[in-house]
Design a protein around this motif. Structure first.
Motif, PDB file in Angstrom:
ATOM      1  N   LEU A   1      16.984 -78.811  25.644  1.00 63.90           N
ATOM      2  CA  LEU A   1      17.510 -77.483  25.323  1.00 63.90           C
ATOM      3  C   LEU A   1      17.494 -77.302  23.807  1.00 63.90           C
ATOM      4  CD1 LEU A   1      18.925 -74.920  26.479  1.00 63.90           C
ATOM      5  CD2 LEU A   1      21.106 -76.081  26.032  1.00 63.90           C
ATOM      6  N   LYS A   2      17.055 -76.127  23.375  1.00 60.38           N
ATOM      7  CA  LYS A   2      17.084 -75.806  21.942  1.00 60.38           C
ATOM      8  C   LYS A   2      17.394 -74.322  21.763  1.00 60.38           C
ATOM      9  CE  LYS A   2      12.398 -74.608  20.472  1.00 60.38           C
ATOM     10  NZ  LYS A   2      12.694 -73.237  20.298  1.00 60.38           N
ATOM     11  N   MET A   3      17.847 -73.953  20.574  1.00 60.34           N
ATOM     12  CA  MET A   3      18.034 -72.518  20.306  1.00 60.34           C
ATOM     13  C   MET A   3      16.653 -71.879  20.204  1.00 60.34           C
ATOM     14  SD  MET A   3      21.174 -72.321  17.607  1.00 60.34           S
ATOM     15  CE  MET A   3      20.396 -73.332  16.363  1.00 60.34           C
TER      16      MET A   3
ATOM     17  N   MET B   1      20.169 -67.781  20.316  1.00 63.82           N
ATOM     18  CA  MET B   1      21.242 -68.177  19.390  1.00 63.82           C
ATOM     19  C   MET B   1      22.445 -67.251  19.530  1.00 63.82           C
ATOM     20  SD  MET B   1      21.082 -69.036  15.369  1.00 63.82           S
ATOM     21  CE  MET B   1      21.383 -67.517  14.556  1.00 63.82           C
ATOM     22  N   ASN B   2      23.620 -67.860  19.596  1.00 64.62           N
ATOM     23  CA  ASN B   2      24.913 -67.151  19.655  1.00 64.62           C
ATOM     24  C   ASN B   2      25.174 -66.401  20.959  1.00 64.62           C
ATOM     25  OD1 ASN B   2      25.590 -68.185  17.206  1.00 64.62           O
ATOM     26  ND2 ASN B   2      25.014 -66.372  16.039  1.00 64.62           N
ATOM     27  N   ASN B   3      24.371 -66.675  21.982  1.00 63.67           N
ATOM     28  CA  ASN B   3      24.637 -66.074  23.293  1.00 63.67           C
ATOM     29  C   ASN B   3      25.125 -67.181  24.243  1.00 63.67           C
ATOM     30  OD1 ASN B   3      24.675 -64.853  25.745  1.00 63.67           O
ATOM     31  ND2 ASN B   3      22.558 -64.080  25.675  1.00 63.67           N
ATOM     32  N   ALA B   4      26.415 -67.487  24.135  1.00 61.83           N
ATOM     33  CA  ALA B   4      26.959 -68.615  24.904  1.00 61.83           C
ATOM     34  C   ALA B   4      26.884 -68.353  26.405  1.00 61.83           C
ATOM     35  CB  ALA B   4      28.389 -68.893  24.467  1.00 61.83           C
TER      36      ALA B   4
ATOM     37  N   PHE C   1      22.250 -68.969  10.801  1.00 60.34           N
ATOM     38  CA  PHE C   1      23.159 -70.063  11.118  1.00 60.34           C
ATOM     39  C   PHE C   1      23.993 -69.680  12.338  1.00 60.34           C
ATOM     40  CE2 PHE C   1      22.317 -69.865   6.561  1.00 60.34           C
ATOM     41  CZ  PHE C   1      21.738 -71.113   6.366  1.00 60.34           C
ATOM     42  N   PRO C   2      23.963 -70.507  13.385  1.00 65.63           N
ATOM     43  CA  PRO C   2      24.740 -70.177  14.583  1.00 65.63           C
ATOM     44  C   PRO C   2      26.240 -70.300  14.341  1.00 65.63           C
ATOM     45  CG  PRO C   2      23.739 -72.337  14.815  1.00 65.63           C
ATOM     46  CD  PRO C   2      23.233 -71.778  13.524  1.00 65.63           C
ATOM     47  N   THR C   3      27.032 -69.654  15.199  1.00 68.13           N
ATOM     48  CA  THR C   3      28.482 -69.728  15.027  1.00 68.13           C
ATOM     49  C   THR C   3      29.003 -71.072  15.547  1.00 68.13           C
ATOM     50  OG1 THR C   3      28.913 -68.820  17.207  1.00 68.13           O
ATOM     51  CG2 THR C   3      28.704 -67.234  15.411  1.00 68.13           C
ATOM     52  N   ASN C   4      30.167 -71.457  15.035  1.00 70.27           N
ATOM     53  CA  ASN C   4      30.814 -72.692  15.487  1.00 70.27           C
ATOM     54  C   ASN C   4      31.130 -72.613  16.971  1.00 70.27           C
ATOM     55  OD1 ASN C   4      31.653 -74.747  13.309  1.00 70.27           O
ATOM     56  ND2 ASN C   4      31.722 -72.755  12.341  1.00 70.27           N
TER      57      ASN C   4
ATOM     58  N   LYS D   1      30.496 -74.558  22.439  1.00 68.65           N
ATOM     59  CA  LYS D   1      30.353 -74.317  23.878  1.00 68.65           C
ATOM     60  C   LYS D   1      29.146 -75.062  24.437  1.00 68.65           C
ATOM     61  CE  LYS D   1      32.965 -70.126  24.447  1.00 68.65           C
ATOM     62  NZ  LYS D   1      33.030 -68.759  23.982  1.00 68.65           N
ATOM     63  N   ILE D   2      28.035 -75.023  23.714  1.00 68.86           N
ATOM     64  CA  ILE D   2      26.846 -75.741  24.209  1.00 68.86           C
ATOM     65  C   ILE D   2      27.150 -77.236  24.258  1.00 68.86           C
ATOM     66  CG2 ILE D   2      24.453 -76.390  23.771  1.00 68.86           C
ATOM     67  CD1 ILE D   2      23.868 -73.831  22.634  1.00 68.86           C
TER      68      ILE D   2
END
Ligand SMILES: Cc1ncc(COP(=O)(O)O)c(C=O)c1O
Length: 373
Positions: free
Chosen positions: A119-121, A146-149, A176-179, A184-185
């Protein structure tokens, strides 16, 4: 002279004859300020004295001595690197390129979990060949936006060997993705028996103002790949595995041997790089100069609100996103003519200079950009 190099990528006709500090020089006497650190590798500047000295010292001992014996530079460098990664008790292997390190990291994850998917962004670059290569034929890679949990719910986590986190997106548009998203990932992957890998080939060695890009997150990697900055331009890379993963490897070992694995010369360079970072407070410099550069770019944005859409920055990894009607490529080409080497993709200009770059050179670039805009 006709160019005998296979044109796999676009090359200028200029011949570079010297690279020193923040500058490249061509055979016609032109000087370029390098805001790309070569290929994001010469973080300490080109041809750094301490690194050159380490190379000179090591070539008189041993450049390469085969795979039969242990060698000191590889073991000391491994300990120092694990200290910086906070992965004490783990193990390392040294290779030559970032792509090799990413592929071996993924191979370890696949073999140890007996799973075949990674799995990767969606925006992450992993390697130029092998399991990490982005191509329709490589069915091992699964992308998450990215950023779509919420998108995690669509993924069968039971088949994921590892999440490979690239914390900077240098090949893309520097985002830069969010913390929260990364947390979550990471939690989901761990709950389903997968491993966490960090691809620090570009974000490692101070690029983001910390030793490693994952350290901006609550992310505890099982496997880390580094390259580029480890050699400051010399080709050496490394895969580090945690103590736990090392235990898994002991139970299910496999053979992997390349001619230049753990070569003492590359490891001596890596060790000199880590020592130089410590001796010269390089991480702090990257952080402080990054902030300075970011503030200057924000000022530039305030002068050109209609032309600059966004400034993105973390340490000395910075991007200027231009408005759609401005052609970033034109600005990029004009900057080269004026002696500034920056990066460009779509409507983004990218800056990843050596950490030794003086603020004055940043101001010169910003003034030039101001005029061009
Ligand atoms: C994030 C990332 N991973 C892996 C690689 C591959 O490294 P190399 O070109 O040394 O094989 C790169 C190269 O640019 C990169 O930026």
């Amino acid at each position: 002279m006709k160019n005998p190099i296979i044109p796999f990528y676009r090359q200028s006709d200029k011949l570079v004859v010297k690279a020193k500090g923040c500058y490249l020089y061509d055979s016609e006497g032109n000087q370029y300020i390098d805001f790309e650190s070569g290929d994001w590798a010469a973080n300490l500047g080109h041809s750094h004295e301490k690194i050159n000295q380490a190379i000179k010292n090591q070539i008189d001992c041993s450049i390469h001595d085969g795979l039969r014996f242990r060698n000191e530079p590889s073991e000391i460098c491994a300990f120092r690197l694990m200290e910086k990664l906070a992965m004490d008790g783990g193990k390392c292997v040294f290779l030559n390129s970032g792509s090799e390190a990413v592929n071996l990291g993924i191979t370890l994850a696949m073999n140890l979990t007996r799973r075949k998917k990674i799995l990767k962004m969606d925006c992450s670059f992993l390697s130029s060949f092998g399991y990490g290569k982005i191509s329709p034929e490589n069915t091992h890679l699964i992308n998450i936006p990215m950023n779509n949990a919420d998108a995690i719910k669509q993924i069968n986590l039971e088949e994921i060997a590892a999440f490979v986190f690239e914390p900077g997106n240098a090949h893309g548009l520097i985002k830069f993705p969010t913390n929260d998203f990364i947390n979550k990932i990471a939690t989901s992957i761990k709950q389903h028996g997968g491993l966490l890998m960090a691809n620090e080939v570009t974000t490692g060695f101070g690029r983001t103002g910390k030793w490693f890009g994952f350290q901006h997150y609550n992310y505890k990697p099982d496997i880390v790949s580094v390259g580029k900055g480890l050699g400051n331009g010399y080709p050496v890379s490394c895969v580090t595995i945690s103590k736990e993963v090392s235990g898994l490897f002991d139970m299910a070992p496999f053979r992997y041997a390349q001619s230049h694995q753990n070569d003492p010369l590359g490891c001596a360079v890596g060790l000199a790089v880590i020592n130089t970072f410590d001796e010269e407070g390089i991480i702090q410099q990257s952080f402080e100069k990054g902030k300075y550069f970011e503030i200057r770019l924000l000022e530039l944005q305030s002068h050109h609100k209609d032309k600059i859409k966004e400034v993105r920055a973390r340490g000395l990894m910075l991007a200027l996103e231009l408005a759609p009607e401005i052609k970033a490529e034109d600005i990029y080409l004009q900057l080269i003519d004026k002696g500034y080497l920056v990066g460009q993709k779509e409507n983004v200009l990218r800056f990843m200079p050596p950490f030794i770059m003086e603020e004055g050179l940043m101001i010169q670039l910003i003034n030039t950009l101001d005029n061009l805009l």
